[in-house]
Design a protein around this motif. Structure first.
Motif, PDB file in Angstrom:
ATOM      1  N   LEU A  45     -42.028  -3.745 -25.146  1.00  0.00           N
ATOM      2  CA  LEU A  45     -41.013  -2.869 -24.564  1.00  0.00           C
ATOM      3  C   LEU A  45     -41.606  -1.909 -23.538  1.00  0.00           C
ATOM      4  CD1 LEU A  45     -38.053  -1.809 -24.612  1.00  0.00           C
ATOM      5  CD2 LEU A  45     -38.823  -0.141 -26.323  1.00  0.00           C
ATOM      6  N   LEU A  46     -42.793  -1.377 -23.820  1.00  0.00           N
ATOM      7  CA  LEU A  46     -43.385  -0.370 -22.944  1.00  0.00           C
ATOM      8  C   LEU A  46     -44.414  -0.930 -21.972  1.00  0.00           C
ATOM      9  CD1 LEU A  46     -43.846   2.575 -25.492  1.00  0.00           C
ATOM     10  CD2 LEU A  46     -41.907   2.069 -23.990  1.00  0.00           C
ATOM     11  N   ASP A  47     -44.598  -2.245 -21.958  1.00  0.00           N
ATOM     12  CA  ASP A  47     -45.565  -2.851 -21.029  1.00  0.00           C
ATOM     13  C   ASP A  47     -45.110  -2.634 -19.590  1.00  0.00           C
ATOM     14  OD1 ASP A  47     -46.893  -3.688 -23.243  1.00  0.00           O
ATOM     15  OD2 ASP A  47     -46.308  -5.799 -23.084  1.00  0.00           O
ATOM     16  N   GLY A  48     -46.026  -2.132 -18.752  1.00  0.00           N
ATOM     17  CA  GLY A  48     -45.703  -1.922 -17.351  1.00  0.00           C
ATOM     18  C   GLY A  48     -44.593  -0.925 -17.125  1.00  0.00           C
ATOM     19  N   ALA A  49     -44.522   0.078 -18.007  1.00  0.00           N
ATOM     20  CA  ALA A  49     -43.456   1.075 -17.892  1.00  0.00           C
ATOM     21  C   ALA A  49     -43.524   1.785 -16.544  1.00  0.00           C
ATOM     22  CB  ALA A  49     -43.574   2.085 -19.018  1.00  0.00           C
ATOM     23  N   GLY A  50     -42.378   2.035 -15.959  1.00  0.00           N
ATOM     24  CA  GLY A  50     -42.312   2.708 -14.666  1.00  0.00           C
ATOM     25  C   GLY A  50     -41.554   4.012 -14.767  1.00  0.00           C
ATOM     26  N   GLU A  51     -40.875   4.379 -13.696  1.00  0.00           N
ATOM     27  CA  GLU A  51     -40.148   5.643 -13.642  1.00  0.00           C
ATOM     28  C   GLU A  51     -39.049   5.707 -14.693  1.00  0.00           C
ATOM     29  OE1 GLU A  51     -38.856   9.356 -12.776  1.00  0.00           O
ATOM     30  OE2 GLU A  51     -40.720   8.369 -12.181  1.00  0.00           O
ATOM     31  N   ALA A  80     -37.026   8.815 -17.575  1.00  0.00           N
ATOM     32  CA  ALA A  80     -35.586   9.023 -17.738  1.00  0.00           C
ATOM     33  C   ALA A  80     -35.156   8.703 -19.169  1.00  0.00           C
ATOM     34  CB  ALA A  80     -34.822   8.140 -16.746  1.00  0.00           C
ATOM     35  N   ALA A  81     -35.718   7.636 -19.735  1.00  0.00           N
ATOM     36  CA  ALA A  81     -35.379   7.267 -21.111  1.00  0.00           C
ATOM     37  C   ALA A  81     -35.834   8.349 -22.084  1.00  0.00           C
ATOM     38  CB  ALA A  81     -36.034   5.931 -21.467  1.00  0.00           C
ATOM     39  N   GLN A  82     -37.050   8.875 -21.869  1.00  0.00           N
ATOM     40  CA  GLN A  82     -37.561   9.924 -22.743  1.00  0.00           C
ATOM     41  C   GLN A  82     -36.677  11.164 -22.684  1.00  0.00           C
ATOM     42  OE1 GLN A  82     -41.951   9.367 -21.328  1.00  0.00           O
ATOM     43  NE2 GLN A  82     -42.021  10.576 -23.190  1.00  0.00           N
ATOM     44  N   GLU A  83     -36.176  11.486 -21.498  1.00  0.00           N
ATOM     45  CA  GLU A  83     -35.323  12.670 -21.356  1.00  0.00           C
ATOM     46  C   GLU A  83     -34.045  12.515 -22.176  1.00  0.00           C
ATOM     47  OE1 GLU A  83     -32.922  15.073 -17.856  1.00  0.00           O
ATOM     48  OE2 GLU A  83     -34.677  13.868 -17.319  1.00  0.00           O
ATOM     49  N   ILE A  84     -33.447  11.342 -22.106  1.00  0.00           N
ATOM     50  CA  ILE A  84     -32.209  11.095 -22.859  1.00  0.00           C
ATOM     51  C   ILE A  84     -32.494  11.099 -24.352  1.00  0.00           C
ATOM     52  CG2 ILE A  84     -30.398   9.398 -23.340  1.00  0.00           C
ATOM     53  CD1 ILE A  84     -30.701   8.517 -20.383  1.00  0.00           C
ATOM     54  N   GLU A  94     -35.434  -8.351 -19.555  1.00  0.00           N
ATOM     55  CA  GLU A  94     -35.123  -8.247 -20.976  1.00  0.00           C
ATOM     56  C   GLU A  94     -35.562  -6.901 -21.530  1.00  0.00           C
ATOM     57  OE1 GLU A  94     -33.330 -10.169 -23.015  1.00  0.00           O
ATOM     58  OE2 GLU A  94     -32.854 -11.301 -21.195  1.00  0.00           O
ATOM     59  N   LYS A  95     -36.728  -6.413 -21.053  1.00  0.00           N
ATOM     60  CA  LYS A  95     -37.225  -5.115 -21.523  1.00  0.00           C
ATOM     61  C   LYS A  95     -36.252  -4.005 -21.130  1.00  0.00           C
ATOM     62  CE  LYS A  95     -41.291  -5.327 -19.661  1.00  0.00           C
ATOM     63  NZ  LYS A  95     -42.656  -4.904 -19.249  1.00  0.00           N
ATOM     64  N   LEU A  96     -35.728  -4.089 -19.919  1.00  0.00           N
ATOM     65  CA  LEU A  96     -34.793  -3.072 -19.471  1.00  0.00           C
ATOM     66  C   LEU A  96     -33.496  -3.122 -20.289  1.00  0.00           C
ATOM     67  CD1 LEU A  96     -35.200  -3.195 -15.582  1.00  0.00           C
ATOM     68  CD2 LEU A  96     -35.960  -1.414 -17.160  1.00  0.00           C
ATOM     69  N   LYS A  97     -33.088  -4.345 -20.665  1.00  0.00           N
ATOM     70  CA  LYS A  97     -31.894  -4.480 -21.510  1.00  0.00           C
ATOM     71  C   LYS A  97     -32.141  -3.851 -22.877  1.00  0.00           C
ATOM     72  CE  LYS A  97     -29.911  -8.674 -19.454  1.00  0.00           C
ATOM     73  NZ  LYS A  97     -29.574 -10.101 -19.690  1.00  0.00           N
ATOM     74  N   ASP A  98     -33.327  -4.125 -23.436  1.00  0.00           N
ATOM     75  CA  ASP A  98     -33.667  -3.560 -24.750  1.00  0.00           C
ATOM     76  C   ASP A  98     -33.702  -2.038 -24.684  1.00  0.00           C
ATOM     77  OD1 ASP A  98     -33.902  -6.031 -25.985  1.00  0.00           O
ATOM     78  OD2 ASP A  98     -36.024  -6.231 -25.488  1.00  0.00           O
ATOM     79  N   LEU A  99     -34.326  -1.522 -23.637  1.00  0.00           N
ATOM     80  CA  LEU A  99     -34.419  -0.072 -23.492  1.00  0.00           C
ATOM     81  C   LEU A  99     -33.037   0.534 -23.290  1.00  0.00           C
ATOM     82  CD1 LEU A  99     -36.404   2.348 -23.261  1.00  0.00           C
ATOM     83  CD2 LEU A  99     -36.168   2.104 -20.792  1.00  0.00           C
ATOM     84  N   SER A 100     -32.216  -0.132 -22.502  1.00  0.00           N
ATOM     85  CA  SER A 100     -30.861   0.346 -22.271  1.00  0.00           C
ATOM     86  C   SER A 100     -30.084   0.419 -23.577  1.00  0.00           C
ATOM     87  CB  SER A 100     -30.138  -0.570 -21.283  1.00  0.00           C
ATOM     88  OG  SER A 100     -28.799  -0.165 -21.109  1.00  0.00           O
ATOM     89  N   VAL A 140     -31.321   3.477 -25.569  1.00  0.00           N
ATOM     90  CA  VAL A 140     -30.813   4.709 -24.971  1.00  0.00           C
ATOM     91  C   VAL A 140     -29.316   4.856 -25.236  1.00  0.00           C
ATOM     92  CG1 VAL A 140     -30.378   5.890 -22.784  1.00  0.00           C
ATOM     93  CG2 VAL A 140     -32.601   4.845 -23.215  1.00  0.00           C
ATOM     94  N   THR A 141     -28.574   3.759 -25.127  1.00  0.00           N
ATOM     95  CA  THR A 141     -27.134   3.794 -25.377  1.00  0.00           C
ATOM     96  C   THR A 141     -26.843   4.165 -26.815  1.00  0.00           C
ATOM     97  OG1 THR A 141     -26.717   2.124 -23.668  1.00  0.00           O
ATOM     98  CG2 THR A 141     -24.996   2.469 -25.319  1.00  0.00           C
ATOM     99  N   GLN A 142     -27.588   3.579 -27.750  1.00  0.00           N
ATOM    100  CA  GLN A 142     -27.421   3.924 -29.162  1.00  0.00           C
ATOM    101  C   GLN A 142     -27.695   5.401 -29.397  1.00  0.00           C
ATOM    102  OE1 GLN A 142     -30.186   1.123 -30.899  1.00  0.00           O
ATOM    103  NE2 GLN A 142     -28.562  -0.307 -31.459  1.00  0.00           N
TER     104      GLN A 142
END
Length: 272
Positions: free
Chosen positions: A168-174, A178-182, A2-8, A11-13
């Protein structure tokens, strides 16, 4: 998942230009727009600054910081402050106010603490970049200062959105890098950051240093490495080694001392 969906979604927005900005930054954005106009007149700039009390106060405060008040003579009016700092640095201040507003509206205590740490990191990087540009990398110091101020804009935006999506940022990985760059790339567009600055900032992720240090990107890389406060959103490999870049310890200590004073005064002046 779910966190990855939220982040996606975030980023898409962002990639569609649908960044969510707080209404409190409108005055700073209007000032940036005016300053970007080559035909902009001083009286128009002063009117826009005076129209927003916070902008007026911060403009005078910035003019009296160690960065701009080398002679120790304070200014007490917006007109004198604008004349002292110049349009380019006034533009930097407006951008800094936008960045800071994303952190100031965060309600979650842990995320707010991260935003405060990110601002301290930003202030130190900006001050260090200003000094390093003058003494080491043959880069325009004012441009380096500006780039340092806005280089974590994507991080501030991500923290503000995480405040709306618990965990959303719990256990953030690589994926975080990539999200920050976008997000950084899209924030650069939204803030109308000049292309040479935005390219240097976006290229920081995964970048390495190759002697001799030259240009804005290397300036930022060295400043981030030397900053006494780390970014709470740092991820991936350790910072690149500075071996071969700053071998004179006395020169290094002098740069750190100069930048510490600048960072302290800058942080206080731009605290919003």
């Amino acid at each position: 998942m779910e966190k990855l969906k939220d982040l996606s979604l975030i980023v898409t927005q962002a990639a569609r230009g649908e960044l969510v900005f707080p209404t409190s930054v409108n005055a700073a954005l209007r000032l940036q727009l005016a300053l970007a106009d080559p035909d902009c007149e001083t009286d128009d700039v002063i009117r826009k600054v005076l129209a927003e009390p916070l902008l007026a106060a911060r403009t005078v405060a910035l003019a009296n910081t160690a960065v701009f008040n080398r002679g120790g003579t304070p200014v007490t009016s917006v007109r004198a402050a604008v004349a002292r700092v110049g349009y380019r640095n006034l533009y930097s201040m407006a951008a800094a106010m936008v960045v800071r507003q994303f952190g100031s509206r965060i309600r979650d205590a842990a995320l707010r603490a991260q935003a405060e740490q990110l601002w301290r990191h930003t202030a130190h990087v900006a001050a260090l970049a200003h000094v390093i540009a003058r003494k080491l990398t043959a880069t325009d110091p004012d441009t380096a200062l500006f780039a340092g101020i806005v280089h974590e804009a994507g991080g501030f935006y991500l923290l503000s959105r995480a405040d709306e999506i618990p965990g959303l940022l719990d256990g953030a990985g690589e994926w975080l890098g990539a999200a920050q760059e976008i997000l950084s790339r899209e924030m650069m567009k939204k803030l109308a950051i000049p292309e040479p600055v935005s390219l240097a900032i976006v290229s920081l992720r995964g970048a390495t240093l190759t002697p001799p240090p030259l240009g804005l990107r290397d300036t930022l890389l060295i400043a981030k490495h030397l900053a006494p406060v780390a970014s709470p959103l740092a991820c991936g490999a350790d910072s690149p080694s500075l071996a071969g870049f700053i071998d004179d310890n006395a020169a290094l200590q002098q740069m750190l001392a100069e930048s510490a004073e600048e960072a302290a005064s800058m942080s206080a002046a731009l605290l919003v």
